[in-house]
Design a protein around this motif. Structure first.
Motif, mmCIF file in Angstrom:
data_model
loop_
_atom_site.group_PDB
_atom_site.id
_atom_site.type_symbol
_atom_site.label_atom_id
_atom_site.label_comp_id
_atom_site.label_asym_id
_atom_site.label_seq_id
_atom_site.Cartn_x
_atom_site.Cartn_y
_atom_site.Cartn_z
ATOM 1 N N GLU A 63 -25.065 20.535 50.507
ATOM 2 C CA GLU A 63 -23.964 20.478 51.479
ATOM 3 C C GLU A 63 -22.746 21.162 50.869
ATOM 4 O O GLU A 63 -22.352 20.836 49.747
ATOM 5 C CB GLU A 63 -23.623 19.033 51.823
ATOM 6 N N ILE A 64 -22.142 22.077 51.631
ATOM 7 C CA ILE A 64 -20.934 22.772 51.168
ATOM 8 C C ILE A 64 -19.778 22.258 52.028
ATOM 9 O O ILE A 64 -19.682 22.588 53.216
ATOM 10 C CB ILE A 64 -21.113 24.302 51.303
ATOM 11 N N GLY A 65 -18.923 21.393 51.440
ATOM 12 C CA GLY A 65 -17.837 20.752 52.189
ATOM 13 C C GLY A 65 -18.147 19.293 52.447
ATOM 14 O O GLY A 65 -18.712 18.934 53.477
ATOM 15 N N THR A 66 -17.794 18.426 51.493
ATOM 16 C CA THR A 66 -18.136 16.996 51.587
ATOM 17 C C THR A 66 -17.158 16.223 52.466
ATOM 18 O O THR A 66 -17.560 15.328 53.204
ATOM 19 C CB THR A 66 -18.045 16.335 50.183
ATOM 20 N N PHE A 67 -15.851 16.512 52.298
ATOM 21 C CA PHE A 67 -14.750 15.711 52.856
ATOM 22 C C PHE A 67 -14.957 14.245 52.425
ATOM 23 O O PHE A 67 -15.102 13.989 51.235
ATOM 24 C CB PHE A 67 -14.651 15.905 54.374
ATOM 25 N N THR A 68 -15.004 13.278 53.328
ATOM 26 C CA THR A 68 -15.086 11.878 52.885
ATOM 27 C C THR A 68 -16.531 11.374 52.736
ATOM 28 O O THR A 68 -16.742 10.183 52.489
ATOM 29 C CB THR A 68 -14.287 10.954 53.831
ATOM 30 N N GLY A 69 -17.499 12.255 52.899
ATOM 31 C CA GLY A 69 -18.886 11.895 52.589
ATOM 32 C C GLY A 69 -19.731 11.460 53.778
ATOM 33 O O GLY A 69 -20.905 11.116 53.620
ATOM 34 N N TYR A 70 -19.160 11.508 54.980
ATOM 35 C CA TYR A 70 -19.887 11.028 56.166
ATOM 36 C C TYR A 70 -21.187 11.819 56.394
ATOM 37 O O TYR A 70 -22.269 11.252 56.495
ATOM 38 C CB TYR A 70 -18.972 11.126 57.398
ATOM 39 N N GLN A 113 -22.437 14.497 43.578
ATOM 40 C CA GLN A 113 -21.162 15.041 44.035
ATOM 41 C C GLN A 113 -20.598 16.013 43.011
ATOM 42 O O GLN A 113 -20.585 15.715 41.810
ATOM 43 C CB GLN A 113 -20.181 13.874 44.242
ATOM 44 N N TYR A 114 -20.123 17.156 43.461
ATOM 45 C CA TYR A 114 -19.477 18.150 42.592
ATOM 46 C C TYR A 114 -18.102 18.454 43.162
ATOM 47 O O TYR A 114 -17.947 18.557 44.385
ATOM 48 C CB TYR A 114 -20.271 19.465 42.559
ATOM 49 N N PHE A 115 -17.112 18.605 42.270
ATOM 50 C CA PHE A 115 -15.778 19.006 42.717
ATOM 51 C C PHE A 115 -15.430 20.363 42.125
ATOM 52 O O PHE A 115 -15.591 20.577 40.916
ATOM 53 C CB PHE A 115 -14.739 17.951 42.330
ATOM 54 N N GLY A 116 -14.962 21.269 42.985
ATOM 55 C CA GLY A 116 -14.599 22.610 42.558
ATOM 56 C C GLY A 116 -14.848 23.568 43.707
ATOM 57 O O GLY A 116 -15.252 23.156 44.805
ATOM 58 N N ALA A 117 -14.589 24.841 43.466
ATOM 59 C CA ALA A 117 -14.809 25.856 44.500
ATOM 60 C C ALA A 117 -16.308 26.073 44.677
ATOM 61 O O ALA A 117 -17.038 26.309 43.699
ATOM 62 C CB ALA A 117 -14.122 27.153 44.101
ATOM 63 N N ALA A 118 -16.772 25.997 45.907
ATOM 64 C CA ALA A 118 -18.211 26.084 46.172
ATOM 65 C C ALA A 118 -18.822 27.375 45.621
ATOM 66 O O ALA A 118 -19.932 27.359 45.075
ATOM 67 C CB ALA A 118 -18.466 25.965 47.668
ATOM 68 N N ALA A 119 -18.090 28.482 45.744
ATOM 69 C CA ALA A 119 -18.648 29.770 45.295
ATOM 70 C C ALA A 119 -18.915 29.763 43.791
ATOM 71 O O ALA A 119 -19.815 30.464 43.313
ATOM 72 C CB ALA A 119 -17.691 30.904 45.654
ATOM 73 N N ASP A 120 -18.159 28.958 43.035
ATOM 74 C CA ASP A 120 -18.389 28.860 41.582
ATOM 75 C C ASP A 120 -19.540 27.909 41.266
ATOM 76 O O ASP A 120 -20.281 28.124 40.298
ATOM 77 C CB ASP A 120 -17.127 28.317 40.880
ATOM 78 N N ILE A 121 -19.655 26.844 42.057
ATOM 79 C CA ILE A 121 -20.627 25.788 41.731
ATOM 80 C C ILE A 121 -22.047 26.119 42.209
ATOM 81 O O ILE A 121 -23.025 25.840 41.507
ATOM 82 C CB ILE A 121 -20.139 24.441 42.299
ATOM 83 N N ILE A 122 -22.162 26.734 43.373
ATOM 84 C CA ILE A 122 -23.506 26.991 43.939
ATOM 85 C C ILE A 122 -24.444 27.676 42.927
ATOM 86 O O ILE A 122 -25.574 27.218 42.724
ATOM 87 C CB ILE A 122 -23.426 27.804 45.258
ATOM 88 N N PHE A 133 -26.298 22.611 54.552
ATOM 89 C CA PHE A 133 -25.278 22.371 55.589
ATOM 90 C C PHE A 133 -23.990 23.040 55.127
ATOM 91 O O PHE A 133 -23.414 22.646 54.106
ATOM 92 C CB PHE A 133 -25.079 20.868 55.781
ATOM 93 N N ILE A 134 -23.566 24.081 55.853
ATOM 94 C CA ILE A 134 -22.331 24.799 55.513
ATOM 95 C C ILE A 134 -21.197 24.264 56.384
ATOM 96 O O ILE A 134 -21.245 24.366 57.616
ATOM 97 C CB ILE A 134 -22.500 26.325 55.726
ATOM 98 N N ASP A 135 -20.177 23.660 55.730
ATOM 99 C CA ASP A 135 -19.095 23.010 56.483
ATOM 100 C C ASP A 135 -17.805 22.987 55.655
ATOM 101 O O ASP A 135 -17.120 21.970 55.603
ATOM 102 C CB ASP A 135 -19.533 21.572 56.859
ATOM 103 N N ALA A 136 -17.495 24.110 54.984
ATOM 104 C CA ALA A 136 -16.259 24.156 54.184
ATOM 105 C C ALA A 136 -15.304 25.197 54.790
ATOM 106 O O ALA A 136 -15.218 25.304 56.012
ATOM 107 C CB ALA A 136 -16.589 24.457 52.721
ATOM 108 N N ASP A 137 -14.579 25.941 53.942
ATOM 109 C CA ASP A 137 -13.613 26.928 54.437
ATOM 110 C C ASP A 137 -14.320 28.048 55.206
ATOM 111 O O ASP A 137 -15.264 28.663 54.716
ATOM 112 C CB ASP A 137 -12.795 27.498 53.269
#
Ligand code: SAM
Length: 212
Positions: A63-70, A113-122, A133-137
């Motif tokens: 998942e790219i874009g967790t927000f509050t985890g729902y 859970q990972y925190f950071g810019a998705a393009a760096d972490i993927i 699931f793509i749901d970030a910027d």
């Protein structure tokens, strides 16, 4: 981020499986404590994600874009035995609420859970993803699609949220940065012969993409 008539959304939710009490509490806490609470998937979309994940029984979800985890919790409900969901968000301040609800939902061992810019972490994540699931910027949707494409096996699925962007993608006059990015992304997928795809008119639009 929902331009569907409110009374029909209410009707759909009243006649669908009731919202899981832990998810309902997360939804409430998100609305009480967070800016832009409308980013949360919520009842209707959460059920769709859970049902699609249950159909696929993925071993690994990204998942790219967790927000509050729902949405992470909903997707993780469909994992195969021993499966793992990897989820990335750039905002570390979300750590308390996500950890709290992963534990309350009994998903803490299934969600990484990972925190950071998705393009760096993927690129640093292991293995293949049966479901993404793509749901970030929105501006980086095309980049995320390209980064994960070779990591999705044949028959795997990619879900992409907010592809209708309150209807602005079909408005020739709408030209802000996010709308332009989503218009370009939707054209890119429409022209990609490696996949079969359908835009579902659920909530703000979700594209269901199968890698052929
Ligand atoms: C629409 S919300 C995700 C909603 C969530 N998937 C759900 O359905 O409840 C988008 C999230 O993407 C995160 N985000 C924005 N830019 C990002 C980036 N470059 N890398 C990772 N996450 C990012 C934001 O912090 C925000 O929490």
């Amino acid at each position: 981020m929902d331009f569907f008539p409110a009374h029909l959304t209410q009707y759909i939710e009243q006649h669908s499986t009731h919202e899981d009490p832990v998810l309902a509490a997360l939804n409430r806490e998100t609305h009480l404590k967070h800016l832009l609470p409308q980013m949360v998937s919520g009842h209707q979309q959460g059920l769709l994600l859970e049902l699609l994940s249950s159909l696929l029984r993925p071993k690994q979800i990204l998942e790219i874009g967790t927000f509050t985890g729902y949405s992470a919790i909903c997707l993780a409900k469909g994992l195969a035995e021993g499966g793992v969901l990897h989820t990335i968000d750039i905002n570390r301040e979300l750590e308390d609420i996500t950890a709290k609800y992963y534990a309350l939902s009994g998903m803490e061992n299934k969600i990484k859970q990972y925190f950071g810019a998705a393009a760096d972490i993927i690129p640093s994540l292991p293995g293949i993803f049966d479901l993404v699931f793509i749901d970030a910027d929105k501006i980086n949707y095309a980049l995320y699609y390209d980064l994960i494409f070779d990591r999705v096996p044949q028959g795997g699925f990619i879900l992409v949220d907010n592809v209708l962007w309150s209807g602005k993608v079909a408005d020739a006059a709408a030209g802000d940065k996010d709308t332009e990015a989503l218009k370009a992304f939707n054209l890119k997928i429409a022209a990609d012969e490696r996949v079969t795809q359908l835009i579902l008119s659920v909530r703000d639009g979700i594209t269901l993409i199968r890698k052929n």
